[in-house]
Design a protein around this motif. Structure first.
Motif, mmCIF file in Angstrom:
data_model
loop_
_atom_site.group_PDB
_atom_site.id
_atom_site.type_symbol
_atom_site.label_atom_id
_atom_site.label_comp_id
_atom_site.label_asym_id
_atom_site.label_seq_id
_atom_site.Cartn_x
_atom_site.Cartn_y
_atom_site.Cartn_z
ATOM 1 N N GLY A 199 11.222 21.502 16.417
ATOM 2 C CA GLY A 199 11.062 22.771 15.701
ATOM 3 C C GLY A 199 11.242 22.611 14.204
ATOM 4 N N LEU A 200 11.197 21.371 13.721
ATOM 5 C CA LEU A 200 11.442 21.106 12.300
ATOM 6 C C LEU A 200 10.238 20.443 11.636
ATOM 7 N N MET A 201 9.765 21.030 10.568
ATOM 8 C CA MET A 201 8.788 20.352 9.718
ATOM 9 C C MET A 201 9.539 19.780 8.521
ATOM 10 N N PRO A 202 9.166 18.568 8.081
ATOM 11 C CA PRO A 202 9.839 18.017 6.899
ATOM 12 C C PRO A 202 9.635 18.915 5.681
ATOM 13 N N LYS A 203 10.605 18.834 4.788
ATOM 14 C CA LYS A 203 10.522 19.547 3.512
ATOM 15 C C LYS A 203 9.867 18.623 2.486
ATOM 16 N N ARG A 204 10.233 17.335 2.577
ATOM 17 C CA ARG A 204 9.589 16.341 1.710
ATOM 18 C C ARG A 204 9.596 14.986 2.401
ATOM 19 N N ILE A 205 8.669 14.137 1.962
ATOM 20 C CA ILE A 205 8.417 12.861 2.641
ATOM 21 C C ILE A 205 8.266 11.742 1.615
ATOM 22 N N ARG A 206 8.878 10.604 1.955
ATOM 23 C CA ARG A 206 8.653 9.389 1.160
ATOM 24 C C ARG A 206 8.248 8.315 2.159
ATOM 25 N N ALA A 207 7.016 7.859 2.045
ATOM 26 C CA ALA A 207 6.509 6.942 3.063
ATOM 27 C C ALA A 207 5.956 5.665 2.454
ATOM 28 N N PHE A 208 5.898 4.662 3.297
ATOM 29 C CA PHE A 208 5.507 3.324 2.881
ATOM 30 C C PHE A 208 4.482 2.798 3.876
ATOM 31 N N CYS A 209 3.205 2.978 3.541
ATOM 32 C CA CYS A 209 2.136 2.501 4.415
ATOM 33 C C CYS A 209 1.724 1.107 3.973
ATOM 34 N N GLN A 210 1.499 0.248 4.938
ATOM 35 C CA GLN A 210 0.906 -1.049 4.632
ATOM 36 C C GLN A 210 -0.473 -1.069 5.275
ATOM 37 N N PHE A 211 -1.429 -1.584 4.516
ATOM 38 C CA PHE A 211 -2.838 -1.514 4.904
ATOM 39 C C PHE A 211 -3.314 -2.893 5.356
ATOM 40 N N GLY A 212 -3.976 -2.929 6.498
ATOM 41 C CA GLY A 212 -4.509 -4.201 6.983
ATOM 42 C C GLY A 212 -3.430 -5.246 7.214
ATOM 43 N N LYS A 213 -2.331 -4.800 7.819
ATOM 44 C CA LYS A 213 -1.202 -5.705 8.067
ATOM 45 C C LYS A 213 -1.515 -6.592 9.270
ATOM 46 N N HIS A 214 -1.610 -7.879 9.048
ATOM 47 C CA HIS A 214 -1.938 -8.850 10.107
ATOM 48 C C HIS A 214 -3.287 -8.542 10.779
ATOM 49 N N ARG A 215 -4.100 -7.724 10.155
ATOM 50 C CA ARG A 215 -5.420 -7.389 10.683
ATOM 51 C C ARG A 215 -6.395 -7.298 9.525
ATOM 52 N N ASP A 216 -7.657 -7.616 9.795
ATOM 53 C CA ASP A 216 -8.684 -7.506 8.767
ATOM 54 C C ASP A 216 -9.283 -6.096 8.832
ATOM 55 N N ILE A 217 -8.526 -5.133 8.343
ATOM 56 C CA ILE A 217 -8.978 -3.734 8.277
ATOM 57 C C ILE A 217 -8.510 -3.152 6.952
ATOM 58 N N GLU A 218 -9.112 -2.029 6.561
ATOM 59 C CA GLU A 218 -8.773 -1.482 5.245
ATOM 60 C C GLU A 218 -7.730 -0.367 5.299
ATOM 61 N N VAL A 219 -7.505 0.185 6.488
ATOM 62 C CA VAL A 219 -6.598 1.339 6.601
ATOM 63 C C VAL A 219 -5.174 0.911 6.949
ATOM 64 N N GLU A 220 -4.272 1.919 6.991
ATOM 65 C CA GLU A 220 -2.857 1.649 7.276
ATOM 66 C C GLU A 220 -2.656 1.327 8.754
ATOM 67 N N ASN A 221 -1.901 0.276 9.047
ATOM 68 C CA ASN A 221 -1.543 -0.009 10.438
ATOM 69 C C ASN A 221 -0.073 -0.410 10.557
ATOM 70 N N ASP A 222 0.704 -0.045 9.539
ATOM 71 C CA ASP A 222 2.145 -0.319 9.536
ATOM 72 C C ASP A 222 2.760 0.696 8.587
ATOM 73 N N VAL A 223 3.564 1.595 9.130
ATOM 74 C CA VAL A 223 4.078 2.710 8.328
ATOM 75 C C VAL A 223 5.568 2.922 8.595
ATOM 76 N N THR A 224 6.314 3.091 7.528
ATOM 77 C CA THR A 224 7.690 3.569 7.635
ATOM 78 C C THR A 224 7.790 4.815 6.767
ATOM 79 N N ALA A 225 8.301 5.879 7.330
ATOM 80 C CA ALA A 225 8.410 7.120 6.567
ATOM 81 C C ALA A 225 9.810 7.695 6.701
ATOM 82 N N TYR A 226 10.305 8.186 5.586
ATOM 83 C CA TYR A 226 11.587 8.882 5.543
ATOM 84 C C TYR A 226 11.307 10.341 5.231
ATOM 85 N N VAL A 227 11.926 11.233 5.971
ATOM 86 C CA VAL A 227 11.696 12.656 5.726
ATOM 87 C C VAL A 227 13.021 13.400 5.599
ATOM 88 N N GLU A 228 12.972 14.489 4.869
ATOM 89 C CA GLU A 228 14.130 15.378 4.773
ATOM 90 C C GLU A 228 13.704 16.770 5.215
#
Lengths: 382, 382
Positions: A199-228
């Protein structure tokens, strides 16, 4: 109306799956009346399997205006969902849209507005909302069993996808074709459940996406996000497609203890009295609140797509409340967009997000994507 | 030298604990020769318990220059460690310093330089390095069993501390008295083990400390940190003192699978072939590497402080390699300082950190701390 004549938009994996259980009569009150796809071979296959009892159209528009359907399930590539849903509403049709609702919130907001103005039944294929594990979690939290939430932590790294998977469709894992990676393709259920169960939506987000991690692709496939969250709680969401074996572990701690969902089990460490009350009365230095550990019984079954289609059909026929109202698709997508935006801007993103900024940043990716994938970026049904 | 005459600096909880096992003769080659404390009542108690066979001094300096000790264990409040260790080295004494090495890396760097110039044996009380769980983890990773690391994730929220605990000493959980909260007092072992077991120090850190969370204290007691390593791996560290019951779960994933330490058990999901090789040869869309799950056998025992004291004593007597060389105390502290600095600057912190900036920011906190706690900020031995 005694039965809902359902049309399926896009005969990819998902569309074909929905067609099958409808044909099998598994959705009481619903009947597969028509299908559409831009690929002739898919229509040929539909004819071969289901005969002429199921009408075939070579475009969504043709099916929408045919008068053969009362509602449609939209199973095309992500980018197409809002545009097609808006057209369907314009043709006075009910809509059940596949997840994700769309690729960027601006287009989904427009879809929501069209839905609101239409008076039609508008659902989204969040079938994981019928999973008894998450239904129970939502119920426990909503009823106050966990007390006020202090932390959420979801590690969902078991979306293993090999390079071979990514190579299997030119549109896959491209900005032009999918508009994102693990967040838009694999995680929509978890991003929805994260906010729906708590029942909670974040108020703010700080995220760290990595793109093409260990894969030959252009989009994000490894993400860590912190929310408040508004109430001061914080949360973490970790996801990837390259780890094997991955983890799927959702932990929520609150004033009355801690719940962990892992391996399809729910464990509840419940405090005999709320932590806040214990803390107020306790006078010892190293005392801790008394805790009781429970395995929460979970009804077997659930989580199948057809539960959502049944519910949407009953909503059309009898006004049954929707398990997954279409309007709520924007919530998980907002979180997803915010994670990308935080990475692109290397900073905090407050919610609701700056939709124009997100679109501009996404467009930058698409331009590069198009250049990089001019030859093979061919969106097609899933 | 046939036996090491050991002096203890500070008869708080830790100092008294070390004295006891020394008195009991549990450290072969080591003898408790002297103790010092600025509090007369502690010395009276030492006399009552151990008699005049253990010399007593009312200041570290007096003990250092007495000629009665060959080495000292420093168990005073965190801020004091470097200054006292430097003095001890100047008096040609061996040093075993309690964790944390100090409060800020600048002072610890000076301690390390003094140690390097002294030629004396310099250890730090990282007794968790003798815990068979973490020794095994380090050995597995170092020997390549897990392959190159892709992610680390430590949730260590089981440091429950009530308000009553925080009220039990005026110096506790203050910037002036302790110089930090959960990171400096409770987490030093985990911050060390995180880097020691994996062999990886973060390249940069983005952390989110919350101060006085559900507690009336001024320091951080709720932290989420995201780190990136040189090899491209990422990591998360989540810690708090207000959750009940907390979690202690350390997950590391690598090219050859995943290890999870939780509930004093180590589980290894080992890939039959490295993920990178599987990914290279696989041609199916949804195939995954074959995985075998093992419970890794762990030798019972370990983790007691006396193991470190024994090792340090043997290092003095026989040149036995140190399990926890004092110089390495700066590593965990660097991570800890970086987490606070990232919060204070609301941005990335590259390692090594800007030590002057950290000191300046810490000083700002202390000024406020002093103002807020002028009456009761009295550092004393733990």
């Amino acid at each position: 109306m005694q039965r809902v004549r359902i049309g399926i938009v896009g005969l990819g994996n998902m569309g074909t799956g929905h067609a099958k259980y409808l044909i099998e009569g598994q959705v009481s009150g619903g009947v597969l009346a028509a299908v559409c796809d831009v690929r002739p071979e898919r229509l040929d296959q539909a004819k071969a399997e289901w005969g002429d009892g199921v009408k075939r159209f070579d475009s969504p528009e043709a099916m929408f205006r045919s008068g053969e359907v009362d509602g449609v399930i939209i199973c095309t590539p992500h980018y197409e969902h809002p545009k097609q849903a808006i057209e369907a509403f314009a043709h006075d049709l009910h809509v059940l849209v596949e997840k994700p609702a769309g690729v960027y919130t601006k287009q989904v907001r427009e879809m929501n507005e069209a839905a609101a103005g239409s008076g039609k039944i508008y659902g989204i294929m969040y079938n994981q909302r019928t999973n008894p594990l998450y239904r129970k979690l939502k119920e426990l939290i909503a009823s106050g069993e966990l007390g006020e939430i202090r932390r959420t932590n979801w590690i969902i790294t078991n979306w293993y996808r090999s390079q071979s998977y990514y190579n299997s469709g030119g549109w896959r894992a491209t900005w032009a074709g999918e508009g994102g990676g693990v967040l838009i393709n694999q995680d929509p259920h978890q991003l929805d459940l994260w906010q729906w169960t708590t029942g909670l939506m974040p108020k703010r987000i700080r995220a760290f996406c990595q793109f093409g991690k260990h894969r030959d692709i252009e989009v994000e496939n490894d993400v860590t996000a912190y929310v408040e969250y508004e109430n001061g709680a914080s949360g973490v969401f970790v996801t990837s497609t390259h780890e094997a074996p991955g983890t799927n572990r959702f932990e929520i701690s609150g004033d009355r203890g801690k719940i962990v969902i892992e391996n399809d089990q729910m464990t509840f460490w419940r405090l005999r009295e709320p932590e806040s009350e214990f803390n107020k009365r306790n006078t010892e230095s190293f005392a801790q609140p008394e805790v009781w550990k429970f395995e929460i019984p979970i009804t077997p079954g659930g989580a199948e797509h057809l539960h959502i289609t049944r519910n949407w059909t009953q909503a059309i026929l009898k006004g049954t409340p929707l398990i997954a109202p279409g309007e709520e698709g924007i919530k998980g997508l907002t979180i997803s967009n915010a994670m990308l935006l935080s990475t692109w801007t290397d900073g905090w993103v407050d919610l609701p997000i700056d939709e124009e900024l997100f679109c501009a940043k996404l467009q930058e990716q698409i331009e590069r994507s198009k250049a990089a994938n001019a030859a093979n970026a061919q969106p097609s049904a899933r």
